[in-house]
Design a protein around this motif. Sequence first.
Motif, mmCIF file in Angstrom:
data_model
loop_
_atom_site.group_PDB
_atom_site.id
_atom_site.type_symbol
_atom_site.label_atom_id
_atom_site.label_comp_id
_atom_site.label_asym_id
_atom_site.label_seq_id
_atom_site.Cartn_x
_atom_site.Cartn_y
_atom_site.Cartn_z
ATOM 1 N N GLY A 31 2.243 18.356 -7.103
ATOM 2 C CA GLY A 31 2.361 16.937 -7.403
ATOM 3 C C GLY A 31 1.157 16.435 -8.177
ATOM 4 O O GLY A 31 0.022 16.866 -7.929
ATOM 5 N N PHE A 32 1.402 15.526 -9.107
ATOM 6 C CA PHE A 32 0.347 14.925 -9.918
ATOM 7 C C PHE A 32 0.386 13.414 -9.741
ATOM 8 O O PHE A 32 1.428 12.787 -9.943
ATOM 9 C CB PHE A 32 0.542 15.268 -11.399
ATOM 10 N N GLU A 33 -0.750 12.841 -9.367
ATOM 11 C CA GLU A 33 -0.852 11.398 -9.175
ATOM 12 C C GLU A 33 -1.979 10.863 -10.050
ATOM 13 O O GLU A 33 -3.090 11.392 -10.033
ATOM 14 C CB GLU A 33 -1.121 11.076 -7.704
ATOM 15 N N ALA A 34 -1.686 9.823 -10.826
ATOM 16 C CA ALA A 34 -2.658 9.292 -11.778
ATOM 17 C C ALA A 34 -3.899 8.733 -11.089
ATOM 18 O O ALA A 34 -5.009 8.818 -11.639
ATOM 19 C CB ALA A 34 -2.017 8.206 -12.639
ATOM 20 N N LYS A 35 -3.728 8.186 -9.893
ATOM 21 C CA LYS A 35 -4.880 7.667 -9.152
ATOM 22 C C LYS A 35 -4.961 8.384 -7.805
ATOM 23 O O LYS A 35 -5.305 9.536 -7.732
ATOM 24 C CB LYS A 35 -4.783 6.151 -9.021
ATOM 25 N N HIS A 36 -4.614 7.679 -6.742
ATOM 26 C CA HIS A 36 -4.567 8.303 -5.422
ATOM 27 C C HIS A 36 -3.323 7.800 -4.712
ATOM 28 O O HIS A 36 -2.792 6.736 -5.053
ATOM 29 C CB HIS A 36 -5.831 8.000 -4.609
ATOM 30 N N PRO A 37 -2.815 8.533 -3.746
ATOM 31 C CA PRO A 37 -1.560 8.155 -3.092
ATOM 32 C C PRO A 37 -1.608 6.746 -2.501
ATOM 33 O O PRO A 37 -2.581 6.365 -1.854
ATOM 34 C CB PRO A 37 -1.404 9.213 -1.996
ATOM 35 N N ALA A 38 -0.542 5.982 -2.763
ATOM 36 C CA ALA A 38 -0.372 4.620 -2.248
ATOM 37 C C ALA A 38 -1.449 3.667 -2.750
ATOM 38 O O ALA A 38 -1.799 2.694 -2.072
ATOM 39 C CB ALA A 38 -0.337 4.620 -0.716
ATOM 40 N N HIS A 39 -1.953 3.915 -3.960
ATOM 41 C CA HIS A 39 -2.974 3.014 -4.499
ATOM 42 C C HIS A 39 -2.390 1.624 -4.721
ATOM 43 O O HIS A 39 -1.191 1.448 -4.928
ATOM 44 C CB HIS A 39 -3.582 3.581 -5.785
ATOM 45 N N GLY A 40 -3.264 0.636 -4.690
ATOM 46 C CA GLY A 40 -2.832 -0.750 -4.659
ATOM 47 C C GLY A 40 -2.210 -1.289 -5.921
ATOM 48 O O GLY A 40 -1.690 -2.397 -5.936
ATOM 49 N N ARG A 41 -2.241 -0.530 -7.018
ATOM 50 C CA ARG A 41 -1.679 -1.031 -8.269
ATOM 51 C C ARG A 41 -0.288 -0.477 -8.548
ATOM 52 O O ARG A 41 0.308 -0.773 -9.568
ATOM 53 C CB ARG A 41 -2.599 -0.691 -9.448
ATOM 54 N N SER A 42 0.199 0.364 -7.675
ATOM 55 C CA SER A 42 1.521 0.947 -7.884
ATOM 56 C C SER A 42 2.585 0.078 -7.224
ATOM 57 O O SER A 42 2.275 -0.873 -6.493
ATOM 58 C CB SER A 42 1.586 2.354 -7.291
ATOM 59 N N ALA A 43 3.849 0.423 -7.453
ATOM 60 C CA ALA A 43 4.950 -0.324 -6.846
ATOM 61 C C ALA A 43 5.012 -0.131 -5.338
ATOM 62 O O ALA A 43 5.823 -0.777 -4.669
ATOM 63 C CB ALA A 43 6.272 0.093 -7.486
ATOM 64 N N VAL A 44 4.176 0.737 -4.798
ATOM 65 C CA VAL A 44 4.112 0.953 -3.346
ATOM 66 C C VAL A 44 3.427 -0.216 -2.651
ATOM 67 O O VAL A 44 3.666 -0.489 -1.479
ATOM 68 C CB VAL A 44 3.370 2.265 -3.041
ATOM 69 N N GLY A 45 2.557 -0.931 -3.365
ATOM 70 C CA GLY A 45 1.735 -1.961 -2.750
ATOM 71 C C GLY A 45 2.530 -3.073 -2.103
ATOM 72 O O GLY A 45 3.675 -3.354 -2.469
ATOM 73 N N GLY A 46 1.915 -3.726 -1.121
ATOM 74 C CA GLY A 46 2.537 -4.895 -0.513
ATOM 75 C C GLY A 46 3.038 -4.728 0.896
ATOM 76 O O GLY A 46 3.929 -5.476 1.334
ATOM 77 N N ASP A 47 2.527 -3.749 1.624
ATOM 78 C CA ASP A 47 2.776 -3.583 3.062
ATOM 79 C C ASP A 47 4.166 -3.083 3.441
ATOM 80 O O ASP A 47 4.307 -2.083 4.131
ATOM 81 C CB ASP A 47 2.550 -4.885 3.852
ATOM 82 N N THR A 48 5.192 -3.821 3.030
ATOM 83 C CA THR A 48 6.542 -3.514 3.503
ATOM 84 C C THR A 48 7.562 -3.642 2.381
ATOM 85 O O THR A 48 7.335 -4.320 1.380
ATOM 86 C CB THR A 48 6.969 -4.473 4.639
ATOM 87 N N ARG A 49 8.701 -2.987 2.584
ATOM 88 C CA ARG A 49 9.885 -3.196 1.760
ATOM 89 C C ARG A 49 11.094 -3.266 2.687
ATOM 90 O O ARG A 49 11.117 -2.638 3.748
ATOM 91 C CB ARG A 49 10.097 -2.040 0.763
ATOM 92 N N LEU A 50 12.104 -3.995 2.262
ATOM 93 C CA LEU A 50 13.304 -4.137 3.076
ATOM 94 C C LEU A 50 14.138 -2.858 3.047
ATOM 95 O O LEU A 50 14.322 -2.255 1.994
ATOM 96 C CB LEU A 50 14.164 -5.293 2.556
ATOM 97 N N PHE A 51 14.599 -2.457 4.218
ATOM 98 C CA PHE A 51 15.609 -1.403 4.313
ATOM 99 C C PHE A 51 16.904 -2.064 4.741
ATOM 100 O O PHE A 51 16.943 -2.772 5.745
ATOM 101 C CB PHE A 51 15.220 -0.333 5.333
#
Length: 378
Positions: A31-51
Motif C-alpha cells: 500500500g502507498f499513502e501520500a501522507k499517513h493513514p487517516a490524516h486530517g486532510r483526506s475524506a476520512v476526516g471528521g470523526d464519523t460517517r453514517l452507516f
Amino acid sequence: MTDGKLAVIGLGSIGSMALWQASRLTDSVTGFEAKHPAHGRSAVGGDTRLFRMIYKGHPGYYPIMQRSKELWAELEAETGQDILIRCGGLSIGAAKGAYLASVLETTRITGAEHHLLSHRELAERYPQHNLRSDDVAVFDPNSGALRTDRAVTAAIAAARANGATVHTNTAIDSITETEVGVVITAGGESWTFEQVIVASGGWSRQLLPVYTKEHVETRRVFLSWFVAREPKEFAPERFPVFSRIYEDRSMYGAPTVDGATVKATLDGRGRPALDPAAINRELSVEEIAETMETVAEFFPGLVPTVVRADAFPDLFTSDRNPLLGYVGDTGRVYAATGFSGAGFKMASGYGEIAAAEALGKQIFNGLEFVRPQRFSPR
C-alpha cells in the motif's frame, strides 16, 4: 521481475479496506499513502460517517451494504476496535414529500428492515428533533455511525499483521502500464506490480485515463459540530444517526462521540475544488449562517453556534455512482474511487470487491452501474 502482485494507491476510506482484504488473499500486496493513514486532510476526516441499510439510489447497492455490515463486524473482531456504533437511523421528512417517498420505494425494492414512525411516535421517542407539523420518519434499526479514523487505522494494522507492506509519505506521481506490469513512480523512485488499484479519492483524477477524467471532479465537502445543552440526550443510545430533507432545508448528522458535541451538517453542499490539497478548510459566512439557521430550527437542544467545522476533498462522478473496475488498456489498473461523498458506509464491501477482482476473483454480479466503462466512448 516485479515488486509484487498488487499495489494499492491511497490508503483512505476504500484503499485501506482493499489493502486489508487483499492481504487475506495474498502475501504480496503493498500500500502507498501520500501522507499517513487517516490524516486530517483526506475524506476520512471528521470523526464519523453514517452507516445506513436504507440508501436511496440504485438497488445494486443493497447487497454491498449487507456485505459491508458483515465486514465491519469482522474488522472489529479481528482488531479489537469498536468501529460501528449501532444506534439505528432516522430518515425524517414530510409525510407526503419526495424524500420519504424515495426512501420507502427503496425499502420496497430491497426488502430492507424498517419501521414507519408517525408524527406522534417520532416526537415521543426522539424529542431532540423539533418537528414540522407533517413530519414522519422511517427508522432503520441496522443503521449506525462509523468511527472513520478507527476503521482506517484498524484495517491497515490488520493488513500489516497479514504481511502487507505499507509505504507512507509516498505520493504517487504517475502510473504506466506495460506488457509485464504497471510501473508506479514517486519522488524519483519506481516500483513494478502485476496489478494496481487506484483508490486515492480526491487525488485520483490525475491517475485516471482521459475518458474518465471528463466525468469526474474533486469537490469540497464540509462538516460542522454543535455543543449539546444536555449531552446525554444526544448519546448513541438515545439519538440515532439522521437524515432530514425538505425542499427548503436539509441536514444529516450523528450522535455525540466525545460527550459534548454533536455533528449536524447541511446535506448536498459539495462544491468543485481544482486542487484537493488546497481546499478552503474554513466555512464561508453563508455556509455558517445557513448551518446555524437550520440547527436553530431542527434542534432546540443544541447551542446554534458552530463550534467546530472542517472541509475535505472527495472525487465525485457525473452520475454520483463510483468508479469500480478496470480502466486503461491492459486490464492491470483497477479504479476504486469517485464515491461522491457517500462511500464510507460501504467501504469495507467496496474494498473486498476491488481486492478480489484485482486478484482475479469475481464475488459480486450486477455491478454494471459502477463500472468505469459506462463512460467509455462508444
